[in-house]
Design an enzyme around this catalytic site. Structure first.
Site, short mmCIF file in Angstrom:
data_model
loop_
_atom_site.label_atom_id
_atom_site.label_comp_id
_atom_site.label_asym_id
_atom_site.label_seq_id
_atom_site.Cartn_x
_atom_site.Cartn_y
_atom_site.Cartn_z
N GLY A 146 -11.20 17.61 4.25
CA GLY A 146 -10.14 16.30 4.08
C GLY A 146 -8.87 17.16 4.46
N ASN A 147 -7.71 16.47 3.73
CA ASN A 147 -6.22 17.26 4.02
C ASN A 147 -5.54 16.67 2.67
OD1 ASN A 147 -4.78 14.64 4.62
ND2 ASN A 147 -6.25 14.56 6.75
#
Ligand code: CTP
Length: 694
Positions: free
Chosen positions: A209-210
């Site tokens: 993810g980020n």
């Protein structure tokens, strides 16, 4: 805060409903409005000025002057200050005074000086409201351009039940907001916004993810919704509440899911703002079970995700806008410009991670908006204010788009169609589908380029497509009668002559809201677009035939081939009401070699006849008389063909006009003989030509 900064004069009169004025003030203030209350003397019997002054934060105005120091309250200044005046509750007495101009209190005086729109929310007993006197006064106020907010029905102060109860404050505020929003370029615009990160699964408990929080995208969605847009927010996994009740939110997890939803939604949108931080790669394989720890190094192979911005950029129609973000660490501006081009964006919002306070998870941002013509660098602001800047730029471009795609501004499209959907025959429950269909068909006809020629605005062919809906069911099945009419202007006059008019019964097609209306000549499956394309080519062909002898062949051939192919498909949607007079026979007849005199007539009648009539009435009429011989020749060649009769039907009024009180007796006789033979059912009309005096 849709009324942010709006200045509202609220007139309160002496009604039991005056207590609701307190709530109204609160709601207006909550929406960001500045409220100045003006009360009639009797209103003070029902609610104290202190309450309203406290809630509005401004002293209430009631008297013409302050008794303490003699200073005047200026009704003229209030009239200039306000963006709107609301009179709520409005008693029968005040309504009567306003209609009659009886300025015996500050409220009516302010009303008479008001330069802004006025909204009136009556409150009274049902008999008083129904009385012709009240109704007449309301009619008068309505005729002055004031907006009457009809009272609701319900229990009244008198314990009677009926119409007279002041509309609820939140509804009054809604009406005011709608009024102000009507000017907003975003009102009713469909916007797609992507926001947040995407999660790409590694195994059932882990993902790539980020740090994106989604705050920027959510702020943009909120701002657009506040400005009246119809927002669809496609959100990755974020911990944020939907920022406005009108927003349609679709939660997704992975880039692929976001891409699928965005692609589908974008087709029906006017613009998309892509603020999501989409993962560029995903694990090539997702483990079904949790991956166990081992002593070895671990490698995860990644495969590229679809680029949503680039995908939408490819399918973007000229009337759609696409906005992207660029989050860069180096070479920021050059990279952003590259993305602008590569993804076919209309503008890009650059935020550089090197700027303090910009980027993920923080509440502020510092952006530069770049498009092909401009570059604006903004200072550090909170995300709501940045959203306002971005939306302001979007609105500017939407307005340009709107100007370009307003029918009258299209310079290269051939048809200038008005589409009407008449639903009076059915009790429509789903009105949206009709509106969407009407807009879709209008855009389809007017924005499509049907020929290789450049048409100037004044050369566009006017036509009407009226669908009378005979039946409609929820699965999107329509049965309609389509009335098509095309006209061409007559040179040097304001008169338009009917080129083609036809009533096509028993059209069946399926249409769900937001189905894409796209016509592909090789695929006639969507019979609605094929049907419209058929008529478009027919109209263009006939128009060309009227401009140059047999000049419309290319387009008439196209119409004929569409009709033929659709017929071969055996699609029931293509079968018109009657077997003789259906749309295949119309085009087949018209293109039959035996009908060539009729096609030549189109040029002679319009270009040589009508177009010269305005300067040489006799000369023009004689040319038209010679056209009747061509009509007869076509008729003699194929007496059973329908098109000669059709011509006499839609030209009836024009022909009667041309010969009424004009032309010699012999000339008239010859014309009437031909017309009566071809179309005896309109004998009365033809007779009137002969009977008209010379
Ligand atoms: N974007 C997208 N789909 C992707 C990647 C990006 O829609 N798979 C959109 C983002 O929402 C943003 C814009 O494209 O509006 C630019 O995103 P960014 O990550 O900066 O661009 P990339 O094309 O991924 O370029 P790079 O990561 O190589 O800088």
């Amino acid at each position: 805060m849709q009324l942010q900064g709006k200045k509202i004069v609220l007139g309160v009169t002496g009604s039991i409903a005056a207590y609701k004025a307190a709530l109204l003030v609160r709601l207006l203030v909550k929406e960001g409005a500045e409220v100045q209350v003006v009360m009639t003397p009797s209103a003070k019997e029902f609610i104290t000025p202190l309450t309203l002054a406290t809630l509005s934060g401004r002293g209430v105005v009631s008297e013409f002057f302050h008794s303490a120091d003699g200073t005047w309250n200026s009704h003229v200044e209030l009239g200039l200050w306000a963006d709107a005046m609301i009179v709520a509750p409005a008693t029968a007495a005040t309504i009567g005074k306003m209609a009659g101009g009886i300025a015996d209190n500050m409220l009516v005086t302010t009303y008479l000086s008001m330069k802004a729109p006025v909204f009136i929310a009556p409150a009274m007993d049902l008999d008083m409201f129904a009385h012709p006197s009240t109704q007449r006064n309301l009619d008068i106020l309505h005729s002055y351009g004031n907006h009457i907010i009809e009272p609701a029905a319900g229990e009244l102060a008198s314990h009677l039940c009926g119409k007279g109860r002041m509309e609820e404050p939140h509804i009054i505020v809604e009406k005011l907001k709608d009024f102000f929003l009507a000017d907003s370029p975003l009102k009713g615009k469909r916007l797609l916004i992507t926001a947040g990160p995407t999660y790409e699964k590694i195994d059932p408990v882990r993902f790539i993810g980020n740090y994106s929080s989604g705050k920027m995208g959510f702020a943009i969605a909120r701002e657009c919704a506040l400005q009246g847009a119809d927002v669809t927010l496609v959100a990755g996994p974020v911990a944020l509440k939907t920022p406005h009740s009108s927003i349609r939110r679709i939660d997704v997890e992975s880039a692929q899911e976001m891409c699928d939803v965005a692609t589908e939604e974008f087709a029906r949108c006017d613009a998309a703002v892509l603020s999501a931080a989409v993962a560029d790669y995903r694990p090539s394989e997702q483990a079904v079970q949790k991956i166990k720890r081992t002593a070895d190094n671990m490698r995860i192979e990644l495969s590229p995700n679809p680029d949503i911005a680039a995908t939408l950029g490819k399918s973007k129609r000229p009337s759609q806008l696409l906005v992207g973000f660029a989050l860069e660490t180096d070479n920021a501006e050059a990279n952003a410009r590259l993305k602008l081009q590569k993804k076919n964006l209309d503008f890009i919002v650059l935020n550089s991670l090197q700027d303090e306070g910009a980027g993920f998870a923080v509440d502020t941002n510092k952006v530069t908006i770049i498009d092909n013509d401009s570059r604006v660098e903004y200072p550090l602001k909170n995300k709501a204010a940045v959203a306002r800047d971005i939306v302001a730029h979007l609105k500017k471009l939407l307005l340009v788009c709107l100007m370009m795609f307003l029918p009258s501004f299209v310079d290269a499209q051939e048809l200038n169609a008005t589409v009407t959907l008449n639903t009076s025959k059915i009790q429509g429950t789903n009105t949206e589908v009709f509106t969407v269909l009407k807009d879709g068909v209008t855009e389809f006809i007017n924005n499509r380029k049907w020929t290789q020629y450049e048409f100037e605005e004044h050369e566009r062919i006017s036509c009407n497509f009226t669908f009378v809906v005979d039946s409609y069911s929820d699965d999107g099945s329509f049965v309609c009668t389509l009335m098509v009419q095309a006209t061409r202007p007559v040179f040097g006059t304001t008169y338009s002559s009917v080129l083609f008019k036809y009533e096509d019964k028993g059209i069946r097609f399926k249409y769900q809201p937001y189905d894409r209306l796209e016509f592909n000549e090789d695929n006639l499956d969507n019979n609605l677009t094929a049907l419209i394309a058929f008529y478009a080519y027919m109209i263009i062909g006939m128009d060309f035939d009227s401009m140059g002898e047999l000049a419309g062949s290319e387009y008439l051939n196209k119409a004929q081939s569409i009709a033929g192919n659709a017929q071969n498909l055996g699609d029931s949607g293509w079968r018109a009401g009657s077997n003789e007079n259906n749309r295949y026979t119309v085009i087949d007849d018209y293109m039959n070699g035996a009908m060539e005199p009729l096609r030549r007539l189109m040029y002679r009648y319009h270009r040589l006849g009508l177009d010269t009539m305005f300067k040489n009435a006799d000369g023009g009429r004689k040319i038209i008389t010679s056209c009747m011989d061509m009509l007869k020749e076509a008729y003699d060649n194929r007496p059973l063909a329908y098109v000669t009769k059709l011509f006499t039907e839609y030209k009836q009024d024009e022909i009667v006009n041309i010969y009424s009180n004009k032309g010699g007796a012999e000339e008239k006789k010859a014309v009437v003989r031909i017309l009566s033979e071809i179309n005896p059912s309109q004998m009365d009309a033809w007779d009137s030509i002969e009977k008209s005096a010379l």
